[in-house]
Write a protein that holds these residues in place. Sequence first.
Motif, short mmCIF file in Angstrom:
data_model
loop_
_atom_site.label_atom_id
_atom_site.label_comp_id
_atom_site.label_asym_id
_atom_site.label_seq_id
_atom_site.Cartn_x
_atom_site.Cartn_y
_atom_site.Cartn_z
N THR A 64 0.84 -1.21 0.00
CA THR A 64 0.00 0.00 0.00
C THR A 64 0.87 1.26 0.00
OG1 THR A 64 -1.82 -1.14 1.10
CG2 THR A 64 -1.78 1.26 1.29
N ARG A 68 1.05 4.03 -3.03
CA ARG A 68 0.81 5.44 -2.71
C ARG A 68 1.95 6.35 -3.18
NH1 ARG A 68 -3.46 5.64 -3.05
NH2 ARG A 68 -5.13 5.15 -1.59
N ILE A 75 -7.53 2.27 -2.63
CA ILE A 75 -7.01 0.98 -2.15
C ILE A 75 -7.94 0.45 -1.07
CG2 ILE A 75 -5.09 -0.22 -1.02
CD1 ILE A 75 -3.22 1.95 -2.18
N MET A 77 -8.12 -2.54 1.65
CA MET A 77 -7.32 -3.56 2.32
C MET A 77 -8.23 -4.67 2.86
SD MET A 77 -4.29 -2.80 5.07
CE MET A 77 -3.09 -2.18 3.90
N THR A 95 -4.26 3.02 3.09
CA THR A 95 -5.48 2.40 2.55
C THR A 95 -6.68 3.34 2.71
OG1 THR A 95 -6.82 0.40 2.50
CG2 THR A 95 -6.22 1.20 4.66
#
Length: 224
Positions: A64, A68, A75, A77, A95
């Motif tokens: 993640t 980014r 995103i 998770m 996230t």
Amino acid sequence: MNNILVVDDDAHIRKLMRLYLENSNYGVIEAVDGEEALELLGKHPIDLAVVDVMMPKIDGYELTEDIRSFLDIPILMVTAKGESQDKVKGFRAGTDDYLVKPFDPVELILRVEALLKRYNIRADNTVKIGSTVVDKDKLVVESGEKSVSLKRKECELLFVLASSPGKIFTRNQLIEKIWGFDYEGDERTVDVHIKRLREQLENFEEIVITTVRGLGYRLEASHG
């Protein structure tokens, strides 16, 4: 069509996600770990990533953070860990949302839709077969000078068939995609709409809806 990257080392979870995402008209690209995910992100246009936490090589937190660093995509998770400290760690990594296993696949779809909306990533509501365009927003089929207006369910039905030329859809699949899982009507609803569509599309030689006996329907594309 929006492309969703599913990153999980569990083949069964990936298969489940693919099934529900594709049934909701998303394209799905799978990765078995964070390393493969980063490779695929460099090769394919991805609109949203669904990332598992516990993975070999690069875990979900690190992945993640990596995503980014070079991409601004939503995103989601997904993890078996439900403790608050794990959620905090996930949000600090970047996230946008968190889903705990075991999850309801319908909830997965709702969260994906909400994230795409939040990022103003618009679903592609047109599909093209040769010179023929099906536009789900305008509820029309166009080809050159020819244009036919359709009712909403007719257009949605044609859009699903045209998005996967040659693929056979059962009546049940079409009902779930267009009328929803909780539809209580008759399967013959599909037959009625197909009949109307065929009448409307008589002058569109590039697209033909055929009946596959005992199975369902498919759209065949003829490019001359």
